[in-house]
Design a protein around this motif. Sequence first.
Motif, PDB file in Angstrom:
ATOM      1  N   SER A 275       0.982  -1.174   0.396  1.00 55.79           N
ATOM      2  CA  SER A 275      -0.351  -0.093  -0.293  1.00 55.79           C
ATOM      3  C   SER A 275       0.691   1.280  -0.123  1.00 55.79           C
ATOM      4  N   SER A 276       2.106   0.525   0.260  1.00 60.35           N
ATOM      5  CA  SER A 276       3.174   2.301  -0.261  1.00 60.35           C
ATOM      6  C   SER A 276       2.969   2.665   1.142  1.00 60.35           C
ATOM      7  N   SER A 277       2.560   2.473   2.156  1.00 58.17           N
ATOM      8  CA  SER A 277       2.262   3.572   3.709  1.00 58.17           C
ATOM      9  C   SER A 277       3.171   3.274   4.785  1.00 58.17           C
ATOM     10  N   ILE A 278       3.412   3.895   5.418  1.00 62.65           N
ATOM     11  CA  ILE A 278       3.281   3.565   6.702  1.00 62.65           C
ATOM     12  C   ILE A 278       3.162   3.124   8.039  1.00 62.65           C
ATOM     13  N   VAL A 279       3.419   1.880   8.652  1.00 56.72           N
ATOM     14  CA  VAL A 279       2.247   1.555   9.244  1.00 56.72           C
ATOM     15  C   VAL A 279       2.788   2.242  10.868  1.00 56.72           C
ATOM     16  N   VAL A 280       1.704   2.866  11.746  1.00 58.92           N
ATOM     17  CA  VAL A 280       2.329   2.673  13.047  1.00 58.92           C
ATOM     18  C   VAL A 280       1.863   1.290  13.804  1.00 58.92           C
ATOM     19  N   GLU A 281       1.977   0.677  14.971  1.00 49.71           N
ATOM     20  CA  GLU A 281       1.604   0.330  15.856  1.00 49.71           C
ATOM     21  C   GLU A 281       1.805   0.042  16.877  1.00 49.71           C
ATOM     22  N   LEU A 282       0.299   0.937  17.640  1.00 49.87           N
ATOM     23  CA  LEU A 282       0.658   0.660  19.633  1.00 49.87           C
ATOM     24  C   LEU A 282      -0.278  -0.072  20.021  1.00 49.87           C
ATOM     25  N   LEU A 283       0.240  -0.263  20.913  1.00 46.01           N
ATOM     26  CA  LEU A 283       0.275  -1.628  22.278  1.00 46.01           C
ATOM     27  C   LEU A 283       0.155  -0.798  23.576  1.00 46.01           C
ATOM     28  N   ALA A 284      -0.727  -1.736  23.774  1.00 39.55           N
ATOM     29  CA  ALA A 284      -1.277  -1.381  25.560  1.00 39.55           C
ATOM     30  C   ALA A 284      -0.667  -1.997  26.633  1.00 39.55           C
ATOM     31  N   VAL A 285      -0.333  -1.265  27.402  1.00 36.43           N
ATOM     32  CA  VAL A 285       0.425  -1.217  28.491  1.00 36.43           C
ATOM     33  C   VAL A 285       0.005  -3.102  28.780  1.00 36.43           C
ATOM     34  N   THR A 286       1.213  -3.915  29.692  1.00 39.75           N
ATOM     35  CA  THR A 286       0.392  -5.160  30.135  1.00 39.75           C
ATOM     36  C   THR A 286       1.796  -5.187  31.022  1.00 39.75           C
ATOM     37  N   GLU A 287       1.327  -6.214  31.933  1.00 39.91           N
ATOM     38  CA  GLU A 287       2.141  -6.848  32.701  1.00 39.91           C
ATOM     39  C   GLU A 287       3.312  -7.661  32.506  1.00 39.91           C
ATOM     40  N   GLU A 288       2.909  -8.368  31.900  1.00 38.83           N
ATOM     41  CA  GLU A 288       3.555  -9.754  30.968  1.00 38.83           C
ATOM     42  C   GLU A 288       4.571  -8.659  30.213  1.00 38.83           C
ATOM     43  N   GLU A 289       5.856  -9.498  29.540  1.00 37.73           N
ATOM     44  CA  GLU A 289       6.959  -9.048  29.243  1.00 37.73           C
ATOM     45  C   GLU A 289       6.041  -8.927  27.274  1.00 37.73           C
ATOM     46  N   ILE A 290       5.702  -7.660  26.665  1.00 40.28           N
ATOM     47  CA  ILE A 290       5.710  -8.682  25.276  1.00 40.28           C
ATOM     48  C   ILE A 290       6.968  -9.261  24.390  1.00 40.28           C
ATOM     49  N   ASP A 291       6.382 -10.455  24.008  1.00 37.31           N
ATOM     50  CA  ASP A 291       6.776 -10.683  22.826  1.00 37.31           C
ATOM     51  C   ASP A 291       7.185  -9.975  21.665  1.00 37.31           C
ATOM     52  N   GLU A 292       7.455  -9.878  20.858  1.00 35.29           N
ATOM     53  CA  GLU A 292       7.924  -9.208  20.036  1.00 35.29           C
ATOM     54  C   GLU A 292       7.379  -9.278  18.793  1.00 35.29           C
ATOM     55  N   SER A 293       6.696 -10.462  18.781  1.00 36.93           N
ATOM     56  CA  SER A 293       6.650 -11.303  17.312  1.00 36.93           C
ATOM     57  C   SER A 293       5.024 -10.973  17.082  1.00 36.93           C
ATOM     58  N   VAL A 294       3.925  -9.946  18.303  1.00 40.83           N
ATOM     59  CA  VAL A 294       2.729  -9.989  18.179  1.00 40.83           C
ATOM     60  C   VAL A 294       2.754  -8.026  17.118  1.00 40.83           C
ATOM     61  N   VAL A 295       3.953  -7.349  17.919  1.00 41.12           N
ATOM     62  CA  VAL A 295       3.886  -6.325  16.882  1.00 41.12           C
ATOM     63  C   VAL A 295       3.919  -6.359  15.270  1.00 41.12           C
ATOM     64  N   LEU A 296       3.018  -5.600  15.094  1.00 40.19           N
ATOM     65  CA  LEU A 296       2.501  -6.028  13.461  1.00 40.19           C
ATOM     66  C   LEU A 296       2.121  -7.109  12.767  1.00 40.19           C
ATOM     67  N   ASP A 297       1.391  -8.060  14.013  1.00 44.08           N
ATOM     68  CA  ASP A 297       1.251  -9.305  13.911  1.00 44.08           C
ATOM     69  C   ASP A 297      -0.328  -9.712  14.320  1.00 44.08           C
ATOM     70  N   ASP A 298      -1.054 -10.007  13.484  1.00 38.65           N
ATOM     71  CA  ASP A 298      -2.692 -10.302  13.923  1.00 38.65           C
ATOM     72  C   ASP A 298      -3.039 -11.405  14.781  1.00 38.65           C
ATOM     73  N   THR A 299      -1.760 -11.958  15.460  1.00 38.98           N
ATOM     74  CA  THR A 299      -1.836 -12.638  16.464  1.00 38.98           C
ATOM     75  C   THR A 299      -3.161 -12.622  17.899  1.00 38.98           C
ATOM     76  N   GLU A 300      -4.171 -13.901  17.956  1.00 38.80           N
ATOM     77  CA  GLU A 300      -4.563 -13.396  18.565  1.00 38.80           C
ATOM     78  C   GLU A 300      -4.286 -13.030  20.271  1.00 38.80           C
ATOM     79  N   GLU A 301      -3.379 -13.659  21.074  1.00 34.90           N
ATOM     80  CA  GLU A 301      -2.788 -13.301  21.739  1.00 34.90           C
ATOM     81  C   GLU A 301      -2.371 -11.870  21.861  1.00 34.90           C
ATOM     82  N   GLY A 302      -1.724 -11.643  22.450  1.00 35.85           N
ATOM     83  CA  GLY A 302      -1.114  -9.998  22.960  1.00 35.85           C
ATOM     84  C   GLY A 302      -2.141  -8.861  23.356  1.00 35.85           C
ATOM     85  N   PRO A 303      -1.396  -7.653  23.980  1.00 30.10           N
ATOM     86  CA  PRO A 303      -2.091  -6.596  23.885  1.00 30.10           C
ATOM     87  C   PRO A 303      -3.392  -6.203  22.880  1.00 30.10           C
ATOM     88  N   ASP A 304      -3.865  -5.341  22.889  1.00 22.51           N
ATOM     89  CA  ASP A 304      -5.071  -4.643  22.248  1.00 22.51           C
ATOM     90  C   ASP A 304      -4.204  -3.392  21.240  1.00 22.51           C
TER      91      ASP A 304
END
Length: 194
Positions: A106-135
């Motif tokens: 789409s020739s676009s910059i993609v910005v993704e902002l993830l909610a604060v969580t108490e658990e450490e975030i696996d980097e694989s959830v950033v810019l991914d549509d996995t069902e597990e992870g923060p909003d």
Amino acid sequence: MARVIHVFRRPDRFVAGTVGEPGDRAFYLQAIESSRTISVLLEKQQVSVLAERITALLGEVSKRFGEDNLLEGTTTANSSDSDPLAVPLEEEFRVGTMGLGWDADSSSIVVELLAVTEEEIDESVVLDDTEEGPDALRVFLSPTAAKAFAERAEKVVDAGRAPCPLCAEPLDPEGHVCVRLNGYHDRNPVAGTE
């Protein structure tokens, strides 16, 4: 509970803004598309870093794909947006992790902002549509809109309290205790008098 990803593929508006007086401001990013509005709360430093990284990514994309690719299909509608945040301002979540990428399709910059969580975030959830992870809030921006976002974000960050010319810490209207003056309270560090 399933993860919620708010996706804005063609936002009418994506801006940084604040609520409150300098020294006591809350920073928000707000995405609007048609009748849908999402606002997320974040720190001043996060807004500053996001603006810097978007500018750097635009430079990298321009180098790799050429200037023509950046300007293709873009408009300047967002370039002079100085309007306040839309109200009512309802915080969807507080931002913890941020992601940034280039979507070549789409020739676009993609910005993704993830909610604060108490658990450490696996980097694989950033810019991914996995069902597990923060909003998350995911926004696709044309290069022109991304540049306009970064410019406005820098202005919003810089609109706070003026920095002390000696130590660069923010000055309060009453002055401040400047570390460069060995802790003495000075109302006017430039002149050295109260």
